[in-house]
Design a protein around this motif. Structure first.
Motif, PDB file in Angstrom:
ATOM      1  N   LYS A   1       0.844  -1.203   0.000  1.00  0.00           N
ATOM      2  CA  LYS A   1       0.000   0.000   0.000  1.00  0.00           C
ATOM      3  C   LYS A   1       0.871   1.242   0.000  1.00  0.00           C
ATOM      4  CE  LYS A   1      -4.218  -1.706   2.062  1.00  0.00           C
ATOM      5  NZ  LYS A   1      -4.783  -2.038   3.366  1.00  0.00           N
ATOM      6  N   THR A   2       1.931   1.226   0.832  1.00  0.00           N
ATOM      7  CA  THR A   2       2.802   2.401   0.937  1.00  0.00           C
ATOM      8  C   THR A   2       4.250   1.998   0.728  1.00  0.00           C
ATOM      9  OG1 THR A   2       1.277   3.269   2.592  1.00  0.00           O
ATOM     10  CG2 THR A   2       3.413   4.373   2.396  1.00  0.00           C
ATOM     11  N   LEU A   3       4.893   2.701  -0.189  1.00  0.00           N
ATOM     12  CA  LEU A   3       6.305   2.432  -0.465  1.00  0.00           C
ATOM     13  C   LEU A   3       7.129   3.642  -0.013  1.00  0.00           C
ATOM     14  CD1 LEU A   3       8.558   0.730  -1.761  1.00  0.00           C
ATOM     15  CD2 LEU A   3       7.980   1.772  -3.954  1.00  0.00           C
ATOM     16  N   VAL A   4       8.147   3.368   0.818  1.00  0.00           N
ATOM     17  CA  VAL A   4       8.961   4.448   1.375  1.00  0.00           C
ATOM     18  C   VAL A   4      10.371   4.379   0.795  1.00  0.00           C
ATOM     19  CG1 VAL A   4       9.848   5.478   3.514  1.00  0.00           C
ATOM     20  CG2 VAL A   4       7.672   4.208   3.537  1.00  0.00           C
ATOM     21  N   CYS A   5      10.876   5.527   0.361  1.00  0.00           N
ATOM     22  CA  CYS A   5      12.275   5.628  -0.073  1.00  0.00           C
ATOM     23  C   CYS A   5      13.078   6.237   1.067  1.00  0.00           C
ATOM     24  CB  CYS A   5      12.367   6.516  -1.313  1.00  0.00           C
ATOM     25  SG  CYS A   5      14.021   7.175  -1.581  1.00  0.00           S
ATOM     26  N   ALA A   6      14.063   5.508   1.578  1.00  0.00           N
ATOM     27  CA  ALA A   6      14.942   6.054   2.616  1.00  0.00           C
ATOM     28  C   ALA A   6      16.365   6.072   2.059  1.00  0.00           C
ATOM     29  CB  ALA A   6      14.866   5.198   3.874  1.00  0.00           C
ATOM     30  N   ASP A   7      16.837   7.268   1.751  1.00  0.00           N
ATOM     31  CA  ASP A   7      18.174   7.406   1.154  1.00  0.00           C
ATOM     32  C   ASP A   7      18.768   8.708   1.695  1.00  0.00           C
ATOM     33  OD1 ASP A   7      19.566   6.246  -1.783  1.00  0.00           O
ATOM     34  OD2 ASP A   7      20.289   8.125  -0.876  1.00  0.00           O
TER      35      ASP A   7
ATOM     36  N   VAL B   1      10.377  13.321  -8.397  1.00  0.00           N
ATOM     37  CA  VAL B   1      10.081  13.726  -9.781  1.00  0.00           C
ATOM     38  C   VAL B   1       9.488  12.555 -10.569  1.00  0.00           C
ATOM     39  CG1 VAL B   1      11.186  14.375 -11.974  1.00  0.00           C
ATOM     40  CG2 VAL B   1      11.788  15.583  -9.868  1.00  0.00           C
ATOM     41  N   HIS B   2      10.062  11.377 -10.377  1.00  0.00           N
ATOM     42  CA  HIS B   2       9.586  10.204 -11.141  1.00  0.00           C
ATOM     43  C   HIS B   2       8.484   9.440 -10.413  1.00  0.00           C
ATOM     44  CE1 HIS B   2      12.554  10.577 -14.340  1.00  0.00           C
ATOM     45  NE2 HIS B   2      13.438  10.888 -13.403  1.00  0.00           N
ATOM     46  N   MET B   3       8.072   9.950  -9.256  1.00  0.00           N
ATOM     47  CA  MET B   3       7.011   9.312  -8.453  1.00  0.00           C
ATOM     48  C   MET B   3       7.283   7.830  -8.211  1.00  0.00           C
ATOM     49  SD  MET B   3       3.602  11.249  -9.810  1.00  0.00           S
ATOM     50  CE  MET B   3       3.830  10.907 -11.514  1.00  0.00           C
ATOM     51  N   LEU B   4       8.494   7.572  -7.742  1.00  0.00           N
ATOM     52  CA  LEU B   4       8.898   6.174  -7.554  1.00  0.00           C
ATOM     53  C   LEU B   4       8.490   5.629  -6.188  1.00  0.00           C
ATOM     54  CD1 LEU B   4      12.515   6.336  -9.061  1.00  0.00           C
ATOM     55  CD2 LEU B   4      10.424   5.498 -10.144  1.00  0.00           C
ATOM     56  N   ALA B   5       8.133   6.528  -5.240  1.00  0.00           N
ATOM     57  CA  ALA B   5       7.739   6.067  -3.905  1.00  0.00           C
ATOM     58  C   ALA B   5       6.646   6.981  -3.365  1.00  0.00           C
ATOM     59  CB  ALA B   5       8.949   6.075  -2.970  1.00  0.00           C
ATOM     60  N   ASP B   6       5.927   6.495  -2.363  1.00  0.00           N
ATOM     61  CA  ASP B   6       4.850   7.312  -1.776  1.00  0.00           C
ATOM     62  C   ASP B   6       5.400   8.291  -0.745  1.00  0.00           C
ATOM     63  OD1 ASP B   6       2.749   5.804  -3.130  1.00  0.00           O
ATOM     64  OD2 ASP B   6       3.411   4.163  -1.846  1.00  0.00           O
ATOM     65  N   GLU B   7       6.475   7.869  -0.062  1.00  0.00           N
ATOM     66  CA  GLU B   7       7.091   8.741   0.939  1.00  0.00           C
ATOM     67  C   GLU B   7       8.601   8.729   0.735  1.00  0.00           C
ATOM     68  OE1 GLU B   7       5.866   7.569   4.894  1.00  0.00           O
ATOM     69  OE2 GLU B   7       3.775   7.370   4.246  1.00  0.00           O
TER      70      GLU B   7
END
Ligand code: NAP
Length: 316
Positions: A28-34, A45-51
């Protein structure tokens, strides 16, 4: 499949996974942590993650699945950083190209209340960064899992189902065996490519210019592999030292055999060796592991474009 997934390290592999997750609706929710602000901007910009967050410990909070997709050398520190933020029963996996050292680091640094399932997708290209990822990267590729001896089987099954949904086939192995096999199929070839291209770099200017100008396919292929990310490969060799040194020793002996045959004019030896290697190539082609179904590079949610076949990348 999961409520919340966090991917730590949003480069080629992390962002390809994100695309595959979105395309197949795996959470349901994808988080990018970087930690990189720049990576975060690209992800938005590319809408690759929700958060998106640069705070790794914050990023893993409440996640059911955490995928560490940083260079191997950073994984112990990442595990230390996220340890206190992980919820009870969370599954932590990784995509590192080396397994013994990574499995050990995750086991030592992560709390007992999480399930550790180390993994390695045998898929990749020589390009890095989130802009180079694509959802189809893992399709029809192997993913090797090296669960710890006491890992909950249900966690292994969930990670297996996850990779299968991304298009991969699963093989379970001991981490030491993984490191030896990949030492031969991936790490040694990269070392050889770096060496050959390095030798060309060291030539005098006029010869170097001609090497580039008249670059034949053999050298060209090596330059593609030798363009692979230096941080990633430094970490692979530092963390798979024993297996690499073992296969390097065998390689050196085989090379000496060929050197002798050339010196002695032993055509029969050369012909026999080259015929055997040709058979290996044919077996790889027959196994469907010689070509890639290539990137749509289109935006998430868009239907996948018809996939042209393209020569394989650095399938580390
Ligand atoms: P990549 O494109 O360079 O991405 C790595 C990402 O991790 C980058 O966004 C990087 O940020 C981030 N990162 C670096 N240090 C970090 C840290 N301490 N904490 C959090 N994030 C950090 O590399 P990749 O090709 O995706 O490789 C990632 C992993 O996949 C590696 O372990 C590699 O062994 C494995 N793998 C690679 C391939 C392949 O062919 N490339 C195939 C299979 C498995 P910065 O850019 O800001 O440093």
């Amino acid at each position: 499949m999961f409520e919340r997934i966090t991917i730590i390290g949003f480069g080629l592999i992390g962002s390809s996974l994100a695309r595959a997750i979105k395309q197949n609706n795996l959470c349901k929710t994808l988080v990018c942590a970087d930690p990189s602000e720049e990576v975060g901007i690209t992800v938005k910009v590319h809408m690759l993650a929700d958060e998106v967050t640069t705070d790794l410990a914050e990023g893993v909070k409440d996640s059911d699945l955490v995928i560490i997709s940083t260079p191997v050398g950073a994984m112990r520190d990442v595990a230390k950083t996220i340890a206190s933020g992980l919820k009870d029963g969370a599954i932590v996996t990784d995509v590192g190209s080396v397994k013994t050292q990574v499995a050990l680091a995750l086991q030592q640094e992560l709390p007992d209340h999480v399930h550790v399932v180390p993994g390695h997708p045998i898929a990749g290209t020589e390009n890095s960064g989130p802009e180079n990822g694509f959802a189809e990267l893992f399709r029809d590729r192997w993913c090797i899992l090296t669960p710890l001896s006491d890992t909950d089987i249900r966690a292994v099954e969930k990670v297996t189902a996850f990779w299968e949904a991304c298009g991969s086939q699963i093989e379970i192995m001991d981490p030491e065996h993984h490191d030896l096999v990949l030492g031969i199929t991936s790490h040694l070839p990269h070392l050889i490519a770096y060496t050959i291209v390095g030798t060309a770099t060291d030539l005098e200017d006029d010869i170097r210019g001609e090497v580039i100008k008249f670059s034949a396919s053999g050298f060209r292929d090596f330059t593609r592999i030798a363009a692979s990310d230096p941080t990633m490969w430094r970490d692979v060799f530092l963390n798979n030292k024993d297996a690499v040194l073992e296969v390097l020793q065998r390689f050196t002996e085989d090379l000496t055999g060929l050197q002798k045959a050339i010196r002695k004019g032993d055509g029969e030896y050369l012909y026999r060796t080259f015929s055997e290697t040709r058979a290996i190539r044919r077996a790889i082609v027959d196994a469907g592991q010689a070509t890639y179904v290539y990137p749509t590079q289109k935006q998430e949610g868009a239907p996948p474009a018809p996939a042209p076949k393209k020569a394989a990348g650095s399938q580390e």
